[in-house]
Design a protein around this motif. Structure first.
Motif, PDB file in Angstrom:
ATOM      1  N   UNK A   1       0.825  -1.210   0.000  1.00  0.00           N
ATOM      2  CA  UNK A   1       0.000   0.000   0.000  1.00  0.00           C
ATOM      3  C   UNK A   1       0.860   1.260   0.000  1.00  0.00           C
ATOM      4  N   UNK A   2       2.002   1.203   0.670  1.00  0.00           N
ATOM      5  CA  UNK A   2       2.871   2.375   0.771  1.00  0.00           C
ATOM      6  C   UNK A   2       3.421   2.807  -0.587  1.00  0.00           C
ATOM      7  N   UNK A   3       3.622   1.849  -1.505  1.00  0.00           N
ATOM      8  CA  UNK A   3       4.221   2.162  -2.799  1.00  0.00           C
ATOM      9  C   UNK A   3       3.207   2.264  -3.932  1.00  0.00           C
ATOM     10  N   UNK A   4       1.968   1.889  -3.673  1.00  0.00           N
ATOM     11  CA  UNK A   4       0.969   1.772  -4.747  1.00  0.00           C
ATOM     12  C   UNK A   4       0.834   3.074  -5.538  1.00  0.00           C
ATOM     13  N   UNK A   5       0.609   4.183  -4.851  1.00  0.00           N
ATOM     14  CA  UNK A   5       0.438   5.469  -5.545  1.00  0.00           C
ATOM     15  C   UNK A   5       1.678   5.858  -6.329  1.00  0.00           C
ATOM     16  N   UNK A   6       2.864   5.645  -5.734  1.00  0.00           N
ATOM     17  CA  UNK A   6       4.111   5.984  -6.414  1.00  0.00           C
ATOM     18  C   UNK A   6       4.265   5.198  -7.711  1.00  0.00           C
ATOM     19  N   UNK A   7       3.886   3.920  -7.666  1.00  0.00           N
ATOM     20  CA  UNK A   7       3.991   3.077  -8.854  1.00  0.00           C
ATOM     21  C   UNK A   7       3.061   3.573  -9.959  1.00  0.00           C
ATOM     22  N   UNK A   8       1.826   3.905  -9.604  1.00  0.00           N
ATOM     23  CA  UNK A   8       0.871   4.369 -10.618  1.00  0.00           C
ATOM     24  C   UNK A   8       1.267   5.745 -11.158  1.00  0.00           C
ATOM     25  N   UNK A   9       1.899   6.569 -10.340  1.00  0.00           N
ATOM     26  CA  UNK A   9       2.409   7.844 -10.832  1.00  0.00           C
ATOM     27  C   UNK A   9       3.470   7.626 -11.915  1.00  0.00           C
ATOM     28  N   UNK A  10       4.296   6.599 -11.747  1.00  0.00           N
ATOM     29  CA  UNK A  10       5.284   6.250 -12.776  1.00  0.00           C
ATOM     30  C   UNK A  10       4.583   5.803 -14.065  1.00  0.00           C
ATOM     31  N   UNK A  11       3.509   5.038 -13.901  1.00  0.00           N
ATOM     32  CA  UNK A  11       2.726   4.596 -15.068  1.00  0.00           C
ATOM     33  C   UNK A  11       2.159   5.803 -15.813  1.00  0.00           C
ATOM     34  N   UNK A  12       1.562   6.698 -15.064  1.00  0.00           N
ATOM     35  CA  UNK A  12       0.958   7.890 -15.676  1.00  0.00           C
ATOM     36  C   UNK A  12       2.009   8.735 -16.407  1.00  0.00           C
ATOM     37  N   UNK A  13       3.176   8.878 -15.810  1.00  0.00           N
ATOM     38  CA  UNK A  13       4.253   9.652 -16.426  1.00  0.00           C
ATOM     39  C   UNK A  13       4.746   8.991 -17.705  1.00  0.00           C
ATOM     40  N   UNK A  14       4.773   7.663 -17.722  1.00  0.00           N
ATOM     41  CA  UNK A  14       5.290   6.933 -18.883  1.00  0.00           C
ATOM     42  C   UNK A  14       4.301   6.917 -20.050  1.00  0.00           C
ATOM     43  N   UNK A  15       2.991   7.031 -19.746  1.00  0.00           N
ATOM     44  CA  UNK A  15       1.954   7.014 -20.783  1.00  0.00           C
ATOM     45  C   UNK A  15       1.078   8.263 -20.663  1.00  0.00           C
ATOM     46  N   UNK A  16       1.634   9.446 -20.919  1.00  0.00           N
ATOM     47  CA  UNK A  16       0.880  10.689 -20.686  1.00  0.00           C
ATOM     48  C   UNK A  16      -0.317  10.873 -21.606  1.00  0.00           C
ATOM     49  N   UNK A  17      -0.326  10.186 -22.741  1.00  0.00           N
ATOM     50  CA  UNK A  17      -1.398  10.385 -23.719  1.00  0.00           C
ATOM     51  C   UNK A  17      -2.286   9.164 -23.889  1.00  0.00           C
ATOM     52  N   UNK A  18      -2.271   8.265 -22.910  1.00  0.00           N
ATOM     53  CA  UNK A  18      -3.076   7.050 -23.029  1.00  0.00           C
ATOM     54  C   UNK A  18      -4.548   7.411 -23.211  1.00  0.00           C
ATOM     55  N   UNK A  19      -5.197   6.691 -24.114  1.00  0.00           N
ATOM     56  CA  UNK A  19      -6.574   7.013 -24.480  1.00  0.00           C
ATOM     57  C   UNK A  19      -7.586   6.170 -23.704  1.00  0.00           C
ATOM     58  N   UNK A  20      -7.323   4.867 -23.601  1.00  0.00           N
ATOM     59  CA  UNK A  20      -8.232   3.950 -22.921  1.00  0.00           C
ATOM     60  C   UNK A  20      -7.446   3.153 -21.875  1.00  0.00           C
TER      61      UNK A  20
END
Length: 251
Positions: A209-228
């Motif tokens: 739980x402590x790392x969950x948000x940090x991991x998803x922030x990395x996902x969002x940064x890596x795919x800034x234009x994801x459509x679906x």
């Protein structure tokens, strides 16, 4: 006369431009293309299909579980198996007989049985399976069917004339969860790392739980234009699913 022809041509060209823009910006309308008691398949883009199978749980009842099928040039790839071999056999048959595609492979996005519970059926059809090396280790430890090909951080596989990828960004729902991506249609399969908008935190037995948000922030940064974005459970959406998941698990 020349003036009239000029006006008509200008009108025709302008109309064509607006038509092309409208078609380009038009959102694909999801439609159900297959349904039985064991398996539902929704087409969510021109070449992407959400498959839904079901799992009986002690804490959350009868749970729908998502996966993703992508296709290109009569080849297909699957993210997450259905929850059991029977549903997997049904999915494999639908892909080969309805889509007329050869299945190039399958990637379970983590080691839980809502991701690889139907893996034996894929192996029975000699369909290659790939997974994070940690997923392989956890599958072995829990006496599950084990994916046959491992990778550590990322994997790219050619499907038809395009590619799909899977990448590990860090711990969250589990220590091994990866994210799948279909770049030609800008579609992400987030698996259980990503929550649908409004969802609860769900099963946390193997979570960080402590790392969950940090991991998803990395996902969002890596795919800034994801459509679906397709979550492990619930309705697909857009980047709002990433934002919601980050907020849900932020300290």
């Amino acid at each position: 006369m020349k003036k009239l022809i000029y006006v008509l041509l200008t009108t025709l060209i302008t109309s064509s431009i607006f038509t092309c823009i409208a078609q380009k910006n038009k959102t694909f309308k999801t439609k159900e293309v297959h349904k039985t008691d064991a398996l539902v398949i929704n087409q969510i883009a021109a070449n992407a299909f959400q498959h839904i199978s079901f799992k009986q749980t002690n804490d959350f009842g009868y749970v729908p579980c998502n996966g993703l099928v992508i296709r290109n040039n009569n080849e297909a790839f699957v993210f997450d198996t259905p929850t059991n071999d029977k549903s997997s056999e049904e999915l494999i048959k639908w892909i080969t007989e309805t889509l007329h595609c050869k299945i190039k492979g399958v990637i379970p996005t983590h080691f839980h049985d809502d991701c690889l519970g139907g893996l034996k059926a894929f192996h029975d059809h000699q369909i290659p399976s790939y997974a994070n090396q940690k997923t392989i280790e956890f599958a072995q430890k829990n006496n599950y069917i084990v994916p046959k090909n491992g990778f550590s951080e990322n994997l790219t596989i050619k499907v038809g004339k395009t590619v799909i990828s899977a990448q590990y960004f860090g711990e969250g729902h589990t220590q091994d969860n990866v994210v799948g991506y279909f770049p030609s249609e800008n579609i992400m399969f987030g698996g259980c790392l990503i929550k649908e908008v409004g969802a609860s935190k769900g099963y946390l037995g193997d979570a960080n739980i402590a790392e969950w948000s940090n991991t998803v922030e990395k996902v969002r940064k890596n795919y800034p234009n994801v459509k679906v974005v397709v979550p492990g459970h619930g309705e697909p959406g857009n980047q709002k699913l990433l934002d919601y998941t980050i907020k849900l698990f932020r300290k």
